[in-house]
Motif scaffolding. Sequence first.
Motif, mmCIF file in Angstrom:
data_model
loop_
_atom_site.group_PDB
_atom_site.id
_atom_site.type_symbol
_atom_site.label_atom_id
_atom_site.label_comp_id
_atom_site.label_asym_id
_atom_site.label_seq_id
_atom_site.Cartn_x
_atom_site.Cartn_y
_atom_site.Cartn_z
ATOM 1 N N ALA A 91 25.185 -42.206 -83.621
ATOM 2 C CA ALA A 91 25.019 -43.556 -83.368
ATOM 3 C C ALA A 91 23.897 -43.790 -83.076
ATOM 4 N N ASP A 92 23.188 -44.852 -83.900
ATOM 5 C CA ASP A 92 21.843 -45.557 -83.375
ATOM 6 C C ASP A 92 22.318 -46.855 -82.555
ATOM 7 N N ASN A 93 21.733 -46.899 -81.324
ATOM 8 C CA ASN A 93 21.784 -48.058 -80.599
ATOM 9 C C ASN A 93 20.801 -48.838 -80.147
ATOM 10 N N ILE A 94 21.060 -50.212 -79.918
ATOM 11 C CA ILE A 94 20.000 -51.170 -79.639
ATOM 12 C C ILE A 94 20.551 -51.852 -78.467
ATOM 13 N N VAL A 95 19.968 -52.162 -77.359
ATOM 14 C CA VAL A 95 20.355 -53.084 -76.155
ATOM 15 C C VAL A 95 19.070 -53.883 -75.893
ATOM 16 N N ARG A 96 19.487 -55.248 -76.055
ATOM 17 C CA ARG A 96 18.256 -56.231 -75.915
ATOM 18 C C ARG A 96 18.593 -57.106 -74.921
ATOM 19 N N LEU A 97 17.746 -57.443 -73.935
ATOM 20 C CA LEU A 97 17.919 -58.373 -72.729
ATOM 21 C C LEU A 97 17.093 -59.603 -72.655
ATOM 22 N N LYS A 98 17.639 -60.921 -72.675
ATOM 23 C CA LYS A 98 16.918 -62.007 -72.730
ATOM 24 C C LYS A 98 17.182 -62.833 -71.748
ATOM 25 N N SER A 99 16.253 -63.087 -70.881
ATOM 26 C CA SER A 99 16.333 -63.959 -69.945
ATOM 27 C C SER A 99 16.813 -65.602 -70.381
ATOM 28 N N ASN A 100 17.705 -65.982 -69.937
ATOM 29 C CA ASN A 100 18.150 -67.526 -69.998
ATOM 30 C C ASN A 100 17.410 -68.451 -68.840
ATOM 31 N N ASP A 101 17.506 -69.643 -69.302
ATOM 32 C CA ASP A 101 16.829 -70.648 -68.465
ATOM 33 C C ASP A 101 17.535 -70.856 -66.982
ATOM 34 N N ASP A 102 18.802 -70.551 -66.983
ATOM 35 C CA ASP A 102 19.796 -70.866 -65.945
ATOM 36 C C ASP A 102 19.628 -69.255 -64.920
ATOM 37 N N GLY A 103 18.754 -68.430 -65.350
ATOM 38 C CA GLY A 103 18.640 -67.494 -64.379
ATOM 39 C C GLY A 103 19.458 -66.193 -64.824
ATOM 40 N N SER A 104 20.337 -66.280 -65.552
ATOM 41 C CA SER A 104 21.393 -65.541 -66.264
ATOM 42 C C SER A 104 20.542 -64.755 -67.207
ATOM 43 N N THR A 105 21.326 -63.477 -67.941
ATOM 44 C CA THR A 105 20.655 -62.547 -68.732
ATOM 45 C C THR A 105 21.603 -62.496 -70.000
ATOM 46 N N GLU A 106 20.894 -62.671 -70.933
ATOM 47 C CA GLU A 106 21.863 -62.269 -72.322
ATOM 48 C C GLU A 106 21.859 -60.954 -72.686
ATOM 49 N N VAL A 107 22.654 -60.247 -72.908
ATOM 50 C CA VAL A 107 22.740 -58.714 -73.207
ATOM 51 C C VAL A 107 23.233 -58.792 -74.620
ATOM 52 N N TYR A 108 22.689 -58.209 -75.489
ATOM 53 C CA TYR A 108 22.777 -57.996 -76.866
ATOM 54 C C TYR A 108 23.121 -56.517 -77.094
ATOM 55 N N CYS A 109 23.986 -55.755 -77.639
ATOM 56 C CA CYS A 109 24.341 -54.476 -77.913
ATOM 57 C C CYS A 109 24.735 -54.254 -79.488
ATOM 58 N N GLN A 110 24.047 -53.146 -80.050
ATOM 59 C CA GLN A 110 24.512 -53.204 -81.335
ATOM 60 C C GLN A 110 24.383 -51.666 -81.562
ATOM 61 N N SER A 111 25.450 -50.830 -82.073
ATOM 62 C CA SER A 111 25.682 -49.696 -82.325
ATOM 63 C C SER A 111 26.154 -49.479 -83.893
ATOM 64 N N GLU A 112 25.186 -48.404 -84.656
ATOM 65 C CA GLU A 112 25.631 -48.396 -85.914
ATOM 66 C C GLU A 112 26.220 -46.785 -85.815
ATOM 67 N N SER A 113 27.443 -46.292 -85.944
ATOM 68 C CA SER A 113 27.899 -45.220 -85.844
ATOM 69 C C SER A 113 28.606 -44.626 -86.901
ATOM 70 N N SER A 114 28.652 -42.996 -86.858
ATOM 71 C CA SER A 114 29.303 -42.364 -87.843
ATOM 72 C C SER A 114 30.383 -41.493 -87.248
ATOM 73 N N ILE A 115 31.638 -41.101 -87.586
ATOM 74 C CA ILE A 115 32.534 -40.420 -86.809
ATOM 75 C C ILE A 115 33.079 -39.341 -88.183
ATOM 76 N N VAL A 116 32.895 -38.313 -87.955
ATOM 77 C CA VAL A 116 33.317 -37.248 -89.058
ATOM 78 C C VAL A 116 34.526 -36.285 -88.169
ATOM 79 N N GLY A 117 35.301 -36.091 -88.936
ATOM 80 C CA GLY A 117 36.368 -35.077 -88.587
ATOM 81 C C GLY A 117 37.558 -35.754 -88.509
ATOM 82 N N ARG A 118 38.666 -34.917 -87.473
ATOM 83 C CA ARG A 118 40.063 -35.718 -87.128
ATOM 84 C C ARG A 118 39.985 -37.124 -86.939
ATOM 85 N N LEU A 119 38.892 -37.716 -86.075
ATOM 86 C CA LEU A 119 39.030 -39.275 -85.690
ATOM 87 C C LEU A 119 38.557 -39.936 -86.886
#
Length: 159
Positions: A91-119
């Motif tokens: 899996a290739d993963n990206i996590v990005r954080l962005k501060s919001n005006d209200d003091g909270s944080t937006e969390v963006y997660c992306q994963s591009e994965s490959s599963i080979v075998g019985r699963l």
Amino acid sequence: MKVEKTFTVNAPQQVVWEFVKDPSLMAPCIPGCKGITTIDEKNFKALIGIKVGPITAKFNLQVEIIEETPPTEIISKTRGQEGTRASTVTADNIVRLKSNDDGSTEVYCQSESSIVGRLGKYGAGMMMKKADAIWEKLAQNIRKEIEEAEINAKSTEVS
């Protein structure tokens, strides 16, 4: 298989960054995580259990941080296999954080994965459903842990 999720944590960006960078804090948030071992500041090993349909599997994973831009982005690569080598995952993963005006944080997660075998033999629909459920639970757990810690820190400051 590509999964993208965005969620908001009611905490400052730096607090969220420090949380996601700490394997001891992240491990309990990861569904099925049986433990994380730090090899060095950019490499980790994890044991993850997963159940898809009638199959239960335990993956020995290696996570490598490829690039990071504090406190906004982490790019990592995950690879591993079941102990029996019946399935492998990358899996290739990206996590990005962005501060919001209200003091909270937006969390963006992306994963591009490959599963080979019985699963990997399961249809894309079933695997996507499982991946969505794992990401949703991860987001809930991270939000809960960080927000509870923030509430406790604020109540300690007031006392």
